[in-house]
Design a protein around this motif. Structure first.
Motif, mmCIF file in Angstrom:
data_model
loop_
_atom_site.group_PDB
_atom_site.id
_atom_site.type_symbol
_atom_site.label_atom_id
_atom_site.label_comp_id
_atom_site.label_asym_id
_atom_site.label_seq_id
_atom_site.Cartn_x
_atom_site.Cartn_y
_atom_site.Cartn_z
ATOM 1 N N TYR A 67 0.783 -1.227 0.000
ATOM 2 C CA TYR A 67 0.000 0.000 0.000
ATOM 3 C C TYR A 67 0.818 1.282 0.000
ATOM 4 C CZ TYR A 67 -3.803 -3.134 1.243
ATOM 5 O OH TYR A 67 -4.710 -4.137 1.249
ATOM 6 N N LEU A 68 1.979 1.250 0.593
ATOM 7 C CA LEU A 68 2.713 2.498 0.813
ATOM 8 C C LEU A 68 4.045 2.573 0.085
ATOM 9 C CD1 LEU A 68 2.117 2.722 4.644
ATOM 10 C CD2 LEU A 68 0.820 3.855 2.857
ATOM 11 N N SER A 69 4.323 1.665 -0.814
ATOM 12 C CA SER A 69 5.628 1.657 -1.463
ATOM 13 C C SER A 69 5.842 2.876 -2.354
ATOM 14 C CB SER A 69 5.813 0.377 -2.277
ATOM 15 O OG SER A 69 4.823 0.312 -3.282
ATOM 16 N N TRP A 70 4.799 3.496 -2.808
ATOM 17 C CA TRP A 70 4.937 4.676 -3.658
ATOM 18 C C TRP A 70 5.352 5.910 -2.860
ATOM 19 C CZ3 TRP A 70 1.573 8.697 -2.595
ATOM 20 C CH2 TRP A 70 0.486 8.384 -1.785
ATOM 21 N N ALA A 129 10.007 6.605 2.339
ATOM 22 C CA ALA A 129 9.993 6.222 3.749
ATOM 23 C C ALA A 129 10.178 7.437 4.655
ATOM 24 C CB ALA A 129 11.072 5.191 4.021
ATOM 25 N N TYR A 130 10.980 8.385 4.240
ATOM 26 C CA TYR A 130 11.187 9.582 5.063
ATOM 27 C C TYR A 130 9.913 10.409 5.167
ATOM 28 C CZ TYR A 130 16.097 8.395 4.657
ATOM 29 O OH TYR A 130 17.290 7.740 4.715
ATOM 30 N N TRP A 131 9.183 10.520 4.060
ATOM 31 C CA TRP A 131 7.923 11.237 4.090
ATOM 32 C C TRP A 131 6.904 10.519 4.969
ATOM 33 C CZ3 TRP A 131 7.156 16.023 3.072
ATOM 34 C CH2 TRP A 131 7.956 16.681 2.155
ATOM 35 N N LEU A 132 6.902 9.208 4.895
ATOM 36 C CA LEU A 132 5.979 8.418 5.707
ATOM 37 C C LEU A 132 6.255 8.633 7.193
ATOM 38 C CD1 LEU A 132 3.709 6.342 5.774
ATOM 39 C CD2 LEU A 132 5.468 4.563 5.752
ATOM 40 N N VAL A 133 7.526 8.592 7.576
ATOM 41 C CA VAL A 133 7.884 8.800 8.979
ATOM 42 C C VAL A 133 7.509 10.224 9.408
ATOM 43 C CG1 VAL A 133 9.835 8.978 10.577
ATOM 44 C CG2 VAL A 133 9.687 7.052 9.006
ATOM 45 N N THR A 134 7.745 11.190 8.536
ATOM 46 C CA THR A 134 7.409 12.581 8.848
ATOM 47 C C THR A 134 5.910 12.749 9.025
ATOM 48 O OG1 THR A 134 9.314 13.329 7.557
ATOM 49 C CG2 THR A 134 7.616 14.965 8.051
ATOM 50 N N ILE A 135 5.124 12.151 8.143
ATOM 51 C CA ILE A 135 3.660 12.245 8.238
ATOM 52 C C ILE A 135 3.159 11.583 9.515
ATOM 53 C CG2 ILE A 135 1.505 11.454 7.188
ATOM 54 C CD1 ILE A 135 2.886 11.904 4.450
ATOM 55 N N VAL A 136 3.678 10.404 9.817
ATOM 56 C CA VAL A 136 3.266 9.705 11.038
ATOM 57 C C VAL A 136 3.642 10.540 12.263
ATOM 58 C CG1 VAL A 136 3.717 7.670 12.477
ATOM 59 C CG2 VAL A 136 3.298 7.410 10.026
ATOM 60 N N PHE A 137 4.841 11.122 12.257
ATOM 61 C CA PHE A 137 5.281 11.959 13.366
ATOM 62 C C PHE A 137 4.354 13.156 13.549
ATOM 63 C CE2 PHE A 137 7.709 15.691 14.747
ATOM 64 C CZ PHE A 137 8.056 15.268 16.024
ATOM 65 N N LEU A 138 3.996 13.818 12.456
ATOM 66 C CA LEU A 138 3.108 14.978 12.548
ATOM 67 C C LEU A 138 1.714 14.590 13.029
ATOM 68 C CD1 LEU A 138 4.138 16.979 9.364
ATOM 69 C CD2 LEU A 138 4.665 17.512 11.746
ATOM 70 N N VAL A 139 1.202 13.477 12.557
ATOM 71 C CA VAL A 139 -0.119 13.018 12.996
ATOM 72 C C VAL A 139 -0.107 12.731 14.482
ATOM 73 C CG1 VAL A 139 -1.759 11.105 12.831
ATOM 74 C CG2 VAL A 139 -0.881 12.176 10.753
ATOM 75 N N ILE A 140 0.917 12.038 14.949
ATOM 76 C CA ILE A 140 1.011 11.734 16.382
ATOM 77 C C ILE A 140 1.182 13.016 17.191
ATOM 78 C CG2 ILE A 140 2.479 10.658 18.128
ATOM 79 C CD1 ILE A 140 2.902 8.367 16.153
ATOM 80 N N THR A 141 2.003 13.934 16.696
ATOM 81 C CA THR A 141 2.246 15.179 17.417
ATOM 82 C C THR A 141 0.977 16.005 17.565
ATOM 83 O OG1 THR A 141 4.513 15.257 16.591
ATOM 84 C CG2 THR A 141 3.592 17.303 17.429
ATOM 85 N N PHE A 142 0.166 16.085 16.508
ATOM 86 C CA PHE A 142 -1.019 16.924 16.556
ATOM 87 C C PHE A 142 -2.233 16.242 17.160
ATOM 88 C CE2 PHE A 142 1.121 19.282 13.004
ATOM 89 C CZ PHE A 142 1.382 20.403 13.761
ATOM 90 N N THR A 143 -2.182 14.951 17.399
ATOM 91 C CA THR A 143 -3.349 14.278 17.963
ATOM 92 C C THR A 143 -3.121 13.713 19.351
ATOM 93 O OG1 THR A 143 -2.733 12.216 16.877
ATOM 94 C CG2 THR A 143 -4.281 13.658 15.716
#
Length: 102
Positions: free
Chosen positions: A12-15, A18-32
């Motif tokens: 699902y996420l190979s496109w 990995a750095y963007w994925l980690v950044t997005i996950v970090f931002l989601v966790i930070t804001f929620t």
């Protein structure tokens, strides 16, 4: 467990890089999560606005009451009227009738 994560990522996420994925996950966790979540910040801001309105209300009430107090200190007729209305005081030669509403 790790093979499942790799399979999920490849499927699902190979496109996504990995750095963007980690950044997005970090931002989601930070804001929620935690004290700095967007929801808590919104509720804190709402509480601050409510308290500021309450402060303004009490400041206006203080102004009105201090003006009334100043009038009572300077005006003898006003002081007498206040005592008659609020504390049902009377002169010695008059009668007071109190009418209560139902």
């Amino acid at each position: 467990m790790i093979s499942r994560l790799k399979d999920f990522y490849m499927k699902y996420l190979s496109w996504i890089n990995a750095y963007w994925l980690v950044t997005i996950v970090f931002l989601v966790i930070t804001f929620t999560m935690g004290d700095s979540s967007l929801y808590k910040r919104y509720t804190y801001d709402q509480k601050i606005r409510e308290l500021e309105r309450e402060i303004d209300h009490y400041r206006k009430e203080i102004e009105v009451n201090s003006e009334k107090l100043n009038n009572l200190r300077t005006d003898k007729e006003g002081l007498e009227r206040f005592a008659r209305e609020e504390y049902l005081m009377k002169r010695s030669n008059e009668d007071v009738f109190v009418i209560k509403e139902k």
